[in-house]
Design a protein around this motif. Structure first.
Motif, PDB file in Angstrom:
ATOM      1  N   UNK A  57      -6.647   9.305  19.864  1.00 49.44           N
ATOM      2  CA  UNK A  57      -5.568   9.836  19.017  1.00 49.44           C
ATOM      3  C   UNK A  57      -4.325   8.953  19.031  1.00 49.44           C
ATOM      4  N   UNK A  58      -4.222   8.051  20.010  1.00 46.23           N
ATOM      5  CA  UNK A  58      -3.072   7.142  20.063  1.00 46.23           C
ATOM      6  C   UNK A  58      -3.222   5.950  19.125  1.00 46.23           C
ATOM      7  N   UNK A  59      -4.408   5.770  18.549  1.00 41.16           N
ATOM      8  CA  UNK A  59      -4.619   4.697  17.582  1.00 41.16           C
ATOM      9  C   UNK A  59      -4.135   5.171  16.215  1.00 41.16           C
ATOM     10  N   UNK A  60      -3.225   4.417  15.619  1.00 36.09           N
ATOM     11  CA  UNK A  60      -2.714   4.736  14.281  1.00 36.09           C
ATOM     12  C   UNK A  60      -3.737   4.260  13.250  1.00 36.09           C
ATOM     13  N   UNK A  61      -4.207   5.159  12.389  1.00 37.51           N
ATOM     14  CA  UNK A  61      -5.244   4.833  11.408  1.00 37.51           C
ATOM     15  C   UNK A  61      -4.685   5.008  10.002  1.00 37.51           C
ATOM     16  N   UNK A  62      -4.829   3.972   9.176  1.00 35.10           N
ATOM     17  CA  UNK A  62      -4.348   4.015   7.795  1.00 35.10           C
ATOM     18  C   UNK A  62      -5.459   3.514   6.876  1.00 35.10           C
ATOM     19  N   UNK A  63      -5.813   4.315   5.870  1.00 30.52           N
ATOM     20  CA  UNK A  63      -6.752   3.888   4.831  1.00 30.52           C
ATOM     21  C   UNK A  63      -5.951   3.564   3.579  1.00 30.52           C
ATOM     22  N   UNK A  64      -6.054   2.333   3.099  1.00 26.71           N
ATOM     23  CA  UNK A  64      -5.279   1.911   1.933  1.00 26.71           C
ATOM     24  C   UNK A  64      -5.819   2.571   0.666  1.00 26.71           C
ATOM     25  N   UNK A  65      -4.896   2.961  -0.207  1.00 29.35           N
ATOM     26  CA  UNK A  65      -5.273   3.618  -1.460  1.00 29.35           C
ATOM     27  C   UNK A  65      -4.415   3.077  -2.598  1.00 29.35           C
ATOM     28  N   UNK A  66      -4.798   3.425  -3.821  1.00 31.62           N
ATOM     29  CA  UNK A  66      -4.024   3.008  -4.978  1.00 31.62           C
ATOM     30  C   UNK A  66      -4.549   1.726  -5.586  1.00 31.62           C
ATOM     31  N   UNK A  67      -3.725   1.110  -6.426  1.00 26.14           N
ATOM     32  CA  UNK A  67      -4.109  -0.132  -7.088  1.00 26.14           C
ATOM     33  C   UNK A  67      -4.190  -1.261  -6.072  1.00 26.14           C
ATOM     34  N   UNK A  68      -4.811  -2.359  -6.481  1.00 25.25           N
ATOM     35  CA  UNK A  68      -4.910  -3.508  -5.591  1.00 25.25           C
ATOM     36  C   UNK A  68      -3.525  -4.003  -5.193  1.00 25.25           C
ATOM     37  N   UNK A  69      -2.607  -4.055  -6.144  1.00 22.13           N
ATOM     38  CA  UNK A  69      -1.249  -4.512  -5.839  1.00 22.13           C
ATOM     39  C   UNK A  69      -0.585  -3.592  -4.823  1.00 22.13           C
ATOM     40  N   UNK A  70      -0.749  -2.278  -5.001  1.00 20.26           N
ATOM     41  CA  UNK A  70      -0.148  -1.322  -4.066  1.00 20.26           C
ATOM     42  C   UNK A  70      -0.753  -1.468  -2.672  1.00 20.26           C
ATOM     43  N   UNK A  76       0.903  -5.718   3.713  1.00 18.93           N
ATOM     44  CA  UNK A  76       2.005  -6.559   4.197  1.00 18.93           C
ATOM     45  C   UNK A  76       2.914  -5.758   5.128  1.00 18.93           C
ATOM     46  N   UNK A  77       3.234  -4.539   4.720  1.00 20.41           N
ATOM     47  CA  UNK A  77       4.136  -3.717   5.534  1.00 20.41           C
ATOM     48  C   UNK A  77       3.509  -3.364   6.879  1.00 20.41           C
ATOM     49  N   UNK A  78       2.231  -3.030   6.865  1.00 21.72           N
ATOM     50  CA  UNK A  78       1.559  -2.561   8.078  1.00 21.72           C
ATOM     51  C   UNK A  78       1.255  -3.682   9.066  1.00 21.72           C
ATOM     52  N   UNK A  79       1.375  -4.926   8.620  1.00 25.13           N
ATOM     53  CA  UNK A  79       1.099  -6.061   9.508  1.00 25.13           C
ATOM     54  C   UNK A  79       2.363  -6.806   9.920  1.00 25.13           C
ATOM     55  N   UNK A  80       3.520  -6.387   9.425  1.00 24.74           N
ATOM     56  CA  UNK A  80       4.769  -7.093   9.731  1.00 24.74           C
ATOM     57  C   UNK A  80       5.084  -7.014  11.220  1.00 24.74           C
ATOM     58  N   UNK A  81       5.374  -8.169  11.819  1.00 18.07           N
ATOM     59  CA  UNK A  81       5.766  -8.215  13.222  1.00 18.07           C
ATOM     60  C   UNK A  81       4.645  -7.926  14.199  1.00 18.07           C
ATOM     61  N   UNK A  82       3.399  -8.033  13.757  1.00 19.21           N
ATOM     62  CA  UNK A  82       2.257  -7.693  14.604  1.00 19.21           C
ATOM     63  C   UNK A  82       1.200  -8.792  14.519  1.00 19.21           C
ATOM     64  N   UNK A  83       0.391  -8.898  15.553  1.00 15.81           N
ATOM     65  CA  UNK A  83      -0.795  -9.738  15.479  1.00 15.81           C
ATOM     66  C   UNK A  83      -1.817  -9.020  14.598  1.00 15.81           C
ATOM     67  N   UNK A  84      -2.465  -9.767  13.718  1.00 20.40           N
ATOM     68  CA  UNK A  84      -3.470  -9.194  12.821  1.00 20.40           C
ATOM     69  C   UNK A  84      -4.852  -9.589  13.322  1.00 20.40           C
ATOM     70  N   UNK A  85      -5.713  -8.596  13.440  1.00 16.28           N
ATOM     71  CA  UNK A  85      -7.089  -8.839  13.892  1.00 16.28           C
ATOM     72  C   UNK A  85      -8.039  -8.429  12.774  1.00 16.28           C
ATOM     73  N   UNK A  86      -8.564  -9.418  12.053  1.00 19.52           N
ATOM     74  CA  UNK A  86      -9.474  -9.174  10.935  1.00 19.52           C
ATOM     75  C   UNK A  86     -10.905  -9.206  11.452  1.00 19.52           C
ATOM     76  N   UNK A  87     -11.662  -8.151  11.139  1.00 20.20           N
ATOM     77  CA  UNK A  87     -13.054  -8.066  11.570  1.00 20.20           C
ATOM     78  C   UNK A  87     -13.965  -8.373  10.395  1.00 20.20           C
ATOM     79  N   UNK A  88     -14.720  -9.436  10.553  1.00 20.77           N
ATOM     80  CA  UNK A  88     -15.564  -9.991   9.508  1.00 20.77           C
ATOM     81  C   UNK A  88     -16.994  -9.533   9.737  1.00 20.77           C
ATOM     82  N   UNK A  89     -17.510  -8.682   8.846  1.00 21.84           N
ATOM     83  CA  UNK A  89     -18.905  -8.273   8.957  1.00 21.84           C
ATOM     84  C   UNK A  89     -19.760  -9.124   8.057  1.00 21.84           C
TER      85      UNK A  89
END
Length: 362
Positions: A57-70, A76-89
């Motif tokens: 429950x301490x993991x913040x989970x966000x599913x992106x919605x809306x147009x591609x631009x949105x 961009x907002x959710x990754x600001x000031x953070x290390x980004x870890x992209x998982x490539x399947x």
């Protein structure tokens, strides 16, 4: 605390019930248990998201919605000031997603060898993208070779960090074969996709069942191959000896199903670092595996092997393990011993070190 990571945003394309998502779940849970700030961003909600319920429950989970631009703006907002870890399947990350992350301190994990989906153009695109990321993690030596030799990534950027499983939790949840049972349970845990090669598995099981009528196959997993496989079991005359469990995702359900079996089988044609094999090892099962490099890398002498598309050899291997309790016990003991090298705590420490190094360089 030792091994604590900086703030990390984990990016996944989907959060379906699969091996990649199980790896992300256990790693995120281990990192937040150490005090790390972990956010998981799902690029597409998809149809099956039940595995998200296994996240702490301490993991913040966000599913992106809306147009591609949105969605790109929100990423961009959710990754600001953070290390980004992209998982490539399977490698299908939208080019614009890559573009908006280009100035972020980024770590990419490649989870599988997906040569069948590659083209020279895709390889060039991934090779170019890899020049802007800070580190590429391959989950096995086989995946590292794929990244370097086939995609053409800079070998100095690619490091191997094997997947891990929750050894302690699996130990708490593990069951045991029913005492007095006359059946020998063979367990398969995998999504039902063509490359998992369940058709060969069923053919091999049918061959073994012809000699050992006490065998029973547990098919744990769901996917587009299910209808055809269910029909194949009927045509082969083994339907009454196969139990279909579907997409079971909760660890408190999966682990007892696996650990109360006797033999684990995988006929997969390719893998990265198969999490289901690691879980079977942690449960102390004897292993019968297709002879592919990732299986050899993780299981070593804890398994007997067969050529991936040779159902007759698979049948012989199943009978060999079923007929010899001493061999079965020896393989099970080696499985449990080797599993200790793949504890998620070890994996999390390596990731935390990489995330910290990337954050310091950014």
């Amino acid at each position: 605390m030792s091994g604590t990571a900086p703030a990390v945003t984990v990016v996944v394309r989907y959060f379906t019930v699969g091996g990649l998502e199980r790896v992300v779940t256990s790693l995120a849970n281990e990192l937040v248990a150490r005090g790390a700030d972990v956010r998981v961003v799902v690029l597409h909600a998809g149809k099956r998201n039940a595995l998200l319920t296994e996240l702490d429950e301490r993991v913040d989970v966000v599913a992106l919605r809306g147009t591609l631009v949105a969605r790109l703006r929100e990423l961009r907002r959710l990754t600001a000031g953070r290390v980004v870890h992209v998982n490539f399947g399977d490698g299908r990350i939208h080019p614009l997603v890559r573009a908006v992350l280009r100035d972020r301190p980024t770590v990419v994990t490649c989870h599988s060898v997906y040569s069948h989906k590659r083209t020279p153009l895709v390889n060039r695109a991934d090779r170019f993208w890899s020049t802007s990321v800070h580190s590429v993690i391959a989950v096995s030596e086989a995946v590292r070779r794929f990244c370097v030799d086939e995609v053409g990534m800079d070998p100095s950027k690619v490091v191997v960090v094997p997947n891990g499983v929750e050894i302690e939790r699996i130990g708490r949840l593990a069951g045991a074969p029913q005492p007095g049972s006359t059946e020998l349970a063979v367990v398969s845990l995998a999504s039902l996709y063509p490359h998992k090669n369940h058709a060969t598995l069923l053919d091999g099981f049918a061959a073994a069942l012809g000699e050992r009528s006490d065998l029973r196959l547990r098919m744990i997993g769901d996917g587009p191959e299910l209808i055809g496989l269910h029909g194949a079991a009927r045509r082969l005359g083994v339907a009454r000896s196969v139990d279909w469990y579907g997409a079971v995702w909760r660890r408190d359900q999966v682990v007892p199903l696996v650990s109360s079996g006797h033999v684990f089988v995988s006929a997969s044609r390719f893998e990265g670092m198969p999490i289901s094999v690691l879980e079977a090892m942690a449960c102390g099962l004897a292993l019968v595996l297709s002879d592919i490099p990732p299986h050899r890398e993780v299981a070593g002498d804890a398994a007997v092997y067969f050529a991936a598309d040779d159902a007759a050899e698979l049948g012989r291997r199943l009978r060999e393990v079923a007929d010899d309790p001493a061999l079965r016990q020896a393989l099970a003991a080696r499985s449990r011993e080797r599993a200790a090298d793949y504890d998620v705590a070890l994996q999390a420490t390596r990731y935390a070190e990489i995330f910290d190094r990337v954050a310091r360089r950014a």
